[in-house]
Design an enzyme around this catalytic site. Structure first.
Site, PDB file in Angstrom:
ATOM      1  N   LYS A 140       0.843  -1.183   0.000  1.00  0.00           N
ATOM      2  CA  LYS A 140       0.000   0.000   0.000  1.00  0.00           C
ATOM      3  C   LYS A 140       0.876   1.230   0.000  1.00  0.00           C
ATOM      4  O   LYS A 140       2.024   1.118   0.478  1.00  0.00           O
ATOM      5  CB  LYS A 140      -0.967   0.012   1.181  1.00  0.00           C
ATOM      6  CG  LYS A 140      -0.364  -0.247   2.565  1.00  0.00           C
ATOM      7  CD  LYS A 140       0.813   0.543   3.050  1.00  0.00           C
ATOM      8  CE  LYS A 140       0.709   2.023   3.215  1.00  0.00           C
ATOM      9  NZ  LYS A 140       2.010   2.647   3.651  1.00  0.00           N
ATOM     10  N   TYR A 233      -4.140   4.333   6.332  1.00  0.00           N
ATOM     11  CA  TYR A 233      -4.568   3.356   7.342  1.00  0.00           C
ATOM     12  C   TYR A 233      -5.876   3.789   7.989  1.00  0.00           C
ATOM     13  O   TYR A 233      -6.749   2.969   8.259  1.00  0.00           O
ATOM     14  CB  TYR A 233      -3.495   3.196   8.426  1.00  0.00           C
ATOM     15  CG  TYR A 233      -2.286   2.404   7.978  1.00  0.00           C
ATOM     16  CD1 TYR A 233      -2.251   1.024   8.091  1.00  0.00           C
ATOM     17  CD2 TYR A 233      -1.182   3.045   7.446  1.00  0.00           C
ATOM     18  CE1 TYR A 233      -1.143   0.297   7.676  1.00  0.00           C
ATOM     19  CE2 TYR A 233      -0.074   2.334   7.031  1.00  0.00           C
ATOM     20  CZ  TYR A 233      -0.058   0.962   7.142  1.00  0.00           C
ATOM     21  OH  TYR A 233       1.052   0.249   6.723  1.00  0.00           O
TER      22      TYR A 233
HETATM   23  P1  NAD Z   1      12.508   1.870   1.163  1.00  0.00           P
HETATM   24  O1  NAD Z   1      12.984   3.165   0.625  1.00  0.00           O
HETATM   25  O2  NAD Z   1      13.075   1.420   2.446  1.00  0.00           O
HETATM   26  O3  NAD Z   1      12.711   0.709   0.087  1.00  0.00           O
HETATM   27  C1  NAD Z   1      12.391   0.917  -1.276  1.00  0.00           C
HETATM   28  C2  NAD Z   1      13.183  -0.020  -2.153  1.00  0.00           C
HETATM   29  O4  NAD Z   1      12.978   0.347  -3.521  1.00  0.00           O
HETATM   30  C3  NAD Z   1      14.697   0.050  -1.913  1.00  0.00           C
HETATM   31  O5  NAD Z   1      15.213  -1.244  -1.967  1.00  0.00           O
HETATM   32  C4  NAD Z   1      15.204   0.858  -3.101  1.00  0.00           C
HETATM   33  O6  NAD Z   1      16.526   0.531  -3.461  1.00  0.00           O
HETATM   34  C5  NAD Z   1      14.240   0.427  -4.197  1.00  0.00           C
HETATM   35  N1  NAD Z   1      14.153   1.348  -5.308  1.00  0.00           N
HETATM   36  C6  NAD Z   1      14.125   0.988  -6.604  1.00  0.00           C
HETATM   37  N2  NAD Z   1      14.050   2.068  -7.386  1.00  0.00           N
HETATM   38  C7  NAD Z   1      14.050   3.141  -6.583  1.00  0.00           C
HETATM   39  C8  NAD Z   1      14.005   4.541  -6.821  1.00  0.00           C
HETATM   40  N3  NAD Z   1      13.941   5.048  -8.060  1.00  0.00           N
HETATM   41  N4  NAD Z   1      14.012   5.359  -5.752  1.00  0.00           N
HETATM   42  C9  NAD Z   1      14.055   4.868  -4.503  1.00  0.00           C
HETATM   43  N5  NAD Z   1      14.088   3.540  -4.214  1.00  0.00           N
HETATM   44  C10 NAD Z   1      14.107   2.685  -5.253  1.00  0.00           C
HETATM   45  O7  NAD Z   1      10.908   1.999   1.251  1.00  0.00           O
HETATM   46  P2  NAD Z   1       9.938   1.213   2.230  1.00  0.00           P
HETATM   47  O8  NAD Z   1       9.744   1.991   3.458  1.00  0.00           O
HETATM   48  O9  NAD Z   1      10.364  -0.198   2.359  1.00  0.00           O
HETATM   49  O10 NAD Z   1       8.552   1.296   1.412  1.00  0.00           O
HETATM   50  C11 NAD Z   1       8.346   0.540   0.228  1.00  0.00           C
HETATM   51  C12 NAD Z   1       6.839   0.386  -0.011  1.00  0.00           C
HETATM   52  O11 NAD Z   1       6.281  -0.346   1.057  1.00  0.00           O
HETATM   53  C13 NAD Z   1       6.072   1.705  -0.066  1.00  0.00           C
HETATM   54  O12 NAD Z   1       5.043   1.602  -1.010  1.00  0.00           O
HETATM   55  C14 NAD Z   1       5.485   1.839   1.321  1.00  0.00           C
HETATM   56  O13 NAD Z   1       4.293   2.586   1.361  1.00  0.00           O
HETATM   57  C15 NAD Z   1       5.240   0.393   1.679  1.00  0.00           C
HETATM   58  N6  NAD Z   1       5.313   0.141   3.133  1.00  0.00           N
HETATM   59  C16 NAD Z   1       4.347  -0.606   3.699  1.00  0.00           C
HETATM   60  C17 NAD Z   1       4.402  -0.890   5.049  1.00  0.00           C
HETATM   61  C18 NAD Z   1       3.357  -1.743   5.704  1.00  0.00           C
HETATM   62  O14 NAD Z   1       3.317  -1.813   6.911  1.00  0.00           O
HETATM   63  N7  NAD Z   1       2.522  -2.412   4.936  1.00  0.00           N
HETATM   64  C19 NAD Z   1       5.454  -0.389   5.814  1.00  0.00           C
HETATM   65  C20 NAD Z   1       6.442   0.356   5.198  1.00  0.00           C
HETATM   66  C21 NAD Z   1       6.367   0.612   3.838  1.00  0.00           C
END
Ligand code: NAD
Length: 381
Positions: A140, A233
């Site tokens: 999400k 949420y």
């Molecule tokens: P993050 O920045 O920690 O990870 C993102 C990943 O995408 C990294 O591995 C990064 O290298 C990669 N990536 C590939 N292309 C990229 C670009 N152009 N720019 C930046 N990163 C790039 O992010 P996150 O916090 O893990 O969030 C990822 C997704 O998960 C989001 O959609 C977020 O809303 C969702 N999320 C959901 C929950 C949940 O509880 N369900 C919690 C956190 C995040």
């Protein structure tokens, strides 16, 4: 160790991952051992994006998903991918990057992908995965805008692949109990919801010893600010727990003048919703202040329900108030069980050819409502 809430985790700049080099953390945590394989078989997940949620939550959660296995990775960082592959027993030939992503079509170890990329990349990789013949579990918010979300639903339909949005709270016992009580009539007709989720965002975060800019503050990657990230949420809980859809809504945005973090996305957003039954909801989200994470529901029989914490990774607590039958419920659902529950649900849906409880259409509804909230607050689409 008790899980930190997502808000705490992000506010600390992902310090749980950054405090020690990842290898150290990986070695320090319990080694991954897959749960016993059920006779019905298992679903191999390809993890797309090795960041905070996939490394810190989803992958460890797979130990609570008997029908799921991590079998492949997609990352732009070969070093991180190699560490995670070793940790989860994934062979190097199942490691992909964004250039050779489409080769997953020829990998029989992959039945499903888990998309954990910045929001604006969800659509592209979900659609490419469906075209490669893989089922899609997407984080999400479903996408950066509702047009992208519509294309995801259509691509998965055309490819005959399942699409599920990772609304983990809809698989969490306290939220499910709140929904059951709200719909039982015990509270009387539902009158009012209040919901909040917000935190003070850092412009950078640390992952594996590296400082990275927070993509959540870039409109092109995030699609919006705290509404898309954590306000969703509140929106989803209001719809899921009440079982009702908003008929009308209003919204206001406030940004601190001169705060460089909020050049592209909103800082504070409050919105209200009216449902056809007369139920109303007052919701708030923020990247500028810690609002906590709560959900309250009030019924006409002077009875209420309060979920607090309501949306974090563990320790959800559901308490009934007023004239409601006594209830004080904190499920034993700590660790990474929420992520395990959603991964398991999707795996079972694939194995048994059932539709997931949170399909693409559910994500699309939220995307359309968030577009209306932004429009009501005067944000141009
Ligand atoms: P993050 O920045 O920690 O990870 C993102 C990943 O995408 C990294 O591995 C990064 O290298 C990669 N990536 C590939 N292309 C990229 C670009 N152009 N720019 C930046 N990163 C790039 O992010 P996150 O916090 O893990 O969030 C990822 C997704 O998960 C989001 O959609 C977020 O809303 C969702 N999320 C959901 C929950 C949940 O509880 N369900 C919690 C956190 C995040």
């Amino acid at each position: 160790m008790k899980d930190r809430t997502r808000r705490e985790f992000l506010a600390a700049g992902g310090a749980a991952l950054a405090a020690a080099p990842l290898a150290g953390r990986v070695l320090a945590s319990a080694p991954y051992a897959p749960p016993p394989a059920p006779a019905a078989g298992t679903v191999g997940y390809c993890i797309v994006g090795l960041g905070r949620v996939s490394i810190g939550q989803f992958l460890p959660g797979l130990r609570y998903a008997p029908h799921a296995r991590p079998t492949a990775l997609v990352s732009r960082d070969p070093g991180i991918a190699a560490i995670i592959a070793r940790r989860y027993g994934i062979e190097p030939r199942h490691i992909y990057n964004y250039a050779n992503f489409d080769r997953i079509a020829d990998d029989p170890a992959i039945q499903a992908v888990y998309i954990a990329l910045p929001n604006a990349l969800h659509a592209e990789y979900s659609i490419r995965a469906a075209r490669a013949g893989k089922h899609v579990l997407c984080e999400k918010p479903m996408a950066a805008n509702s047009g992208q979300a519509e294309r995801m639903v259509e691509a998965c339909r055309r490819a005959g692949r399942k699409l599920m949005i990772a609304y983990r709270c809809q698989y969490e016992p306290a939220t499910l109990r709140a929904r059951q009580v709200a719909r039982s009539g015990e509270l009387g007709p539902l009158q009012m919801i209040t919901a909040r989720y917000g935190f003070n965002i850092s412009p950078t975060f640390r992952l594996m010893g590296e400082t990275r800019p927070e993509w959540r503050l870039k409109r092109a990657l995030a699609g919006g600010g705290p509404l898309m990230d954590v306000g969703i949420y509140c929106l989803n809980a209001a719809r899921f727990i009440s079982g009702q859809e908003p008929a009308a809504l209003q919204a206001e945005i406030g940004n601190t003048p001169g705060d460089a973090r909020f050049r592209e996305v909103e800082e504070n957003l409050s919105w209200s919703m009216r449902f056809a039954s007369g139920l109303t909801a007052a919701c708030a989200t923020s990247y500028g202040a810690s609002l906590g994470e709560s959900f309250e529901l009030y019924g006409a029989r002077n009875a209420s329900l309060r979920l607090d914490p309501a949306y974090g990774y563990s320790s959800h607590r559901l308490v009934a108030g007023g004239a409601a039958p006594r209830l004080d419920f904190t499920p034993d659902f700590s660790g990474h069980r929420q992520f395990g529950a959603e991964a398991e649900h999707f795996a079972r849906c694939i194995l048994e050819n059932r539709e997931p409880r949170t399909p693409g259409e559910e994500g699309l509804r939220d995307m359309r409502l968030m577009a209306r909230i932004y429009a009501a607050a005067g944000v141009k689409g």
